[in-house]
Design a protein around this motif. Structure first.
Motif, mmCIF file in Angstrom:
data_model
loop_
_atom_site.group_PDB
_atom_site.id
_atom_site.type_symbol
_atom_site.label_atom_id
_atom_site.label_comp_id
_atom_site.label_asym_id
_atom_site.label_seq_id
_atom_site.Cartn_x
_atom_site.Cartn_y
_atom_site.Cartn_z
ATOM 1 N N VAL A 14 -1.032 12.810 -21.938
ATOM 2 C CA VAL A 14 -0.092 12.674 -23.055
ATOM 3 C C VAL A 14 0.407 11.238 -23.161
ATOM 4 N N ALA A 15 0.443 10.729 -24.385
ATOM 5 C CA ALA A 15 1.131 9.468 -24.669
ATOM 6 C C ALA A 15 2.419 9.799 -25.387
ATOM 7 N N VAL A 16 3.537 9.293 -24.885
ATOM 8 C CA VAL A 16 4.835 9.458 -25.535
ATOM 9 C C VAL A 16 5.181 8.141 -26.213
ATOM 10 N N ALA A 17 5.289 8.164 -27.536
ATOM 11 C CA ALA A 17 5.601 6.957 -28.297
ATOM 12 C C ALA A 17 7.097 6.875 -28.499
ATOM 13 N N ALA A 39 4.391 6.525 -21.253
ATOM 14 C CA ALA A 39 5.378 6.301 -22.310
ATOM 15 C C ALA A 39 5.255 4.869 -22.812
ATOM 16 N N TYR A 40 5.185 4.706 -24.121
ATOM 17 C CA TYR A 40 4.998 3.395 -24.738
ATOM 18 C C TYR A 40 6.221 3.050 -25.580
ATOM 19 N N ALA A 41 6.712 1.825 -25.429
ATOM 20 C CA ALA A 41 7.858 1.396 -26.223
ATOM 21 C C ALA A 41 7.910 -0.118 -26.294
ATOM 22 N N VAL A 42 8.521 -0.609 -27.364
ATOM 23 C CA VAL A 42 8.765 -2.044 -27.516
ATOM 24 C C VAL A 42 10.057 -2.381 -26.791
ATOM 25 N N PRO A 43 10.101 -3.473 -26.022
ATOM 26 C CA PRO A 43 11.325 -3.815 -25.279
ATOM 27 C C PRO A 43 12.511 -4.031 -26.211
ATOM 28 N N LEU A 44 13.685 -3.709 -25.716
ATOM 29 C CA LEU A 44 14.916 -4.006 -26.434
ATOM 30 C C LEU A 44 15.330 -5.445 -26.150
ATOM 31 N N ASP A 45 16.209 -5.978 -26.981
ATOM 32 C CA ASP A 45 16.746 -7.301 -26.704
ATOM 33 C C ASP A 45 17.520 -7.284 -25.394
ATOM 34 N N ASP A 46 17.514 -8.394 -24.693
ATOM 35 C CA ASP A 46 18.196 -8.460 -23.397
ATOM 36 C C ASP A 46 19.683 -8.153 -23.500
ATOM 37 N N ALA A 66 5.192 8.802 -13.929
ATOM 38 C CA ALA A 66 4.835 8.345 -15.272
ATOM 39 C C ALA A 66 4.395 6.890 -15.247
ATOM 40 N N THR A 67 3.584 6.533 -16.235
ATOM 41 C CA THR A 67 3.269 5.130 -16.481
ATOM 42 C C THR A 67 4.127 4.681 -17.653
ATOM 43 N N ILE A 68 4.880 3.609 -17.474
ATOM 44 C CA ILE A 68 5.768 3.115 -18.519
ATOM 45 C C ILE A 68 5.233 1.778 -19.022
ATOM 46 N N VAL A 69 4.972 1.689 -20.316
ATOM 47 C CA VAL A 69 4.469 0.456 -20.920
ATOM 48 C C VAL A 69 5.534 -0.062 -21.878
ATOM 49 N N LEU A 70 6.244 -1.098 -21.445
ATOM 50 C CA LEU A 70 7.249 -1.747 -22.285
ATOM 51 C C LEU A 70 6.708 -3.117 -22.664
ATOM 52 N N ASP A 71 6.229 -3.230 -23.896
ATOM 53 C CA ASP A 71 5.552 -4.454 -24.323
ATOM 54 C C ASP A 71 5.704 -4.579 -25.833
ATOM 55 N N GLU A 72 5.721 -5.799 -26.323
ATOM 56 C CA GLU A 72 5.863 -6.030 -27.757
ATOM 57 C C GLU A 72 4.733 -5.376 -28.559
ATOM 58 N N LEU A 73 3.561 -5.226 -27.934
ATOM 59 C CA LEU A 73 2.406 -4.645 -28.611
ATOM 60 C C LEU A 73 2.115 -3.215 -28.147
ATOM 61 N N ALA A 74 3.068 -2.614 -27.437
ATOM 62 C CA ALA A 74 2.816 -1.307 -26.830
ATOM 63 C C ALA A 74 2.462 -0.233 -27.845
ATOM 64 N N LEU A 75 3.027 -0.305 -29.040
ATOM 65 C CA LEU A 75 2.816 0.731 -30.046
ATOM 66 C C LEU A 75 1.784 0.350 -31.091
ATOM 67 N N ASP A 76 0.986 -0.691 -30.782
ATOM 68 C CA ASP A 76 0.007 -1.177 -31.758
ATOM 69 C C ASP A 76 -1.381 -0.566 -31.598
ATOM 70 N N SER A 87 5.473 11.849 -30.526
ATOM 71 C CA SER A 87 6.128 10.727 -31.184
ATOM 72 C C SER A 87 7.626 10.945 -31.281
ATOM 73 N N SER A 88 8.389 9.970 -30.801
ATOM 74 C CA SER A 88 9.821 9.971 -31.040
ATOM 75 C C SER A 88 10.064 9.692 -32.523
ATOM 76 N N PRO A 89 11.209 10.123 -33.067
ATOM 77 C CA PRO A 89 11.455 9.946 -34.507
ATOM 78 C C PRO A 89 11.326 8.505 -34.982
ATOM 79 N N GLU A 90 11.722 7.556 -34.137
ATOM 80 C CA GLU A 90 11.704 6.159 -34.560
ATOM 81 C C GLU A 90 10.310 5.542 -34.537
ATOM 82 N N CYS A 91 9.304 6.286 -34.071
ATOM 83 C CA CYS A 91 7.959 5.727 -33.914
ATOM 84 C C CYS A 91 6.921 6.357 -34.838
#
Length: 330
Positions: A14-17, A39-46, A66-76, A87-91
């Protein structure tokens, strides 16, 4: 590997967006059930106040497997070899989710996942769902329903757009008597299996953002009562077009004199002619405008919608009175 439709997810990839409250709950519980989850997500601002909390949750889920991918291109880009994307609602509008649809990989939102995760094992009756959607007011209605069910002696949980994440609510080891489910438009996208006991759509006006056409899904497969605001013809049309369980009824809410099968207002009283056995000849008093504390049309309408949902779940008129009174003084 087929997607699981129960509580054995061993070997399902499963991929969780998204990694908000819904994404975290989905990842956590799917791991618990044996799935292989990334789980894939774009990082939040610091300087985002949620960043520290998310980093802590990411570390916890990593420890759990779990494998957690926090990257600017994670959801691309959609990874290969997946059985399911949650998919989370925001994705919903990300390239990862779009590519899943194009390749025929099943895409579920948190609502579809939560419905399929209910414990339907032999001898177990999952908590019925009371669903409320709309552009505004759905969370207020959900909280009113909760107060009425509490007055009825039930153990309800509010989940979805307010309260608990929906997946967390259905996976609670101590089952609830009912789930009061408030849903925003994006949460209703990709809903196919949900069959609530009762549902209400407050309106069909476009929300500030989201997918308002998805609100029709709230009425699909309703078992007992489709509650609608009688003054909103578009909402009535959603009820008429819905594919419901045989025997489900349309329950209208009006600020005027109610007909049979409706809730409304008679002089200074909120009454119902939808659930009492003698509804063809009489009405049951629910509460007074004085006890409600307002004659505001929006507030009165929401109280009537909440009453209809709660009555469908077994509450009595006295429970409605007490619950609305408790909500006023909470």
């Amino acid at each position: 590997m087929p997607v699981s439709d129960g509580r054995d997810w061993s070997g399902v990839r499963v991929a969780v967006a998204g990694f908000g409250r819904a994404g975290f709950a989905a990842t956590d519980n799917l791991l618990h059930l044996g799935a292989t989850v990334t789980a894939y997500a774009v990082p939040l601002d610091d300087d985002d106040p949620l960043e520290a909390d998310r980093a802590e949750k990411a570390e916890l889920l990593s420890v759990l497997g779990a494998t957690i991918v926090l990257d600017e291109l994670a959801l691309d880009v959609l990874p290969e070899g997946l059985d399911l994307v949650v998919s989370s609602p925001e994705c919903l509008d990300t390239p990862l989710v779009a590519q899943a649809r194009e390749r025929g990989v099943p895409v579920w939102g948190e609502v579809e996942l939560a419905w399929r995760l209910r414990d339907t094992s032999t001898g177990h009756r999952p908590a019925p769902w009371l669903v409320v959607a709309g552009s505004a007011g759905h969370t207020d209605v959900a909280l009113l329903v909760e107060q009425i069910l509490l007055a009825a002696g039930q153990r309800p949980a509010v989940a979805g757009a307010v309260g608990l994440p929906l997946v967390e609510a259905v996976m609670d080891p101590e089952p609830y008597d009912a789930l009061v489910v408030a849903l925003d438009d994006p949460q209703l996208v990709d809903v196919a299996s949900m069959s609530p006991l009762a549902a209400a759509v407050l309106d069909t006006a476009p929300a500030s953002e989201g997918h308002p056409a998805a609100r029709a899904a709230a009425y699909e497969h309703v078992q007992e009562a489709c509650v609608y605001v009688a003054a909103d013809e578009a909402t009535r049309s959603l009820v008429e077009e819905a594919d419901v369980v045989e025997g489900a009824r349309a329950i209208g809410v009006t600020l005027g004199m109610p007909g049979v099968g409706m809730l409304g207002v008679v002089e200074d009283l909120l009454v119902e002619r939808a659930f009492l056995p003698q509804r063809s000849t009489s009405a049951a008093e629910l509460t007074s405008l004085e006890d409600l504390g307002t004659e505001d049309p929006v507030t009165v309408t929401r109280a009537l919608v909440a009453a209809a949902l709660a009555l469908a779940s077994g509450a009595t008129p006295a429970d409605v009175r007490d619950g609305l009174r408790n909500a006023r003084h909470a």
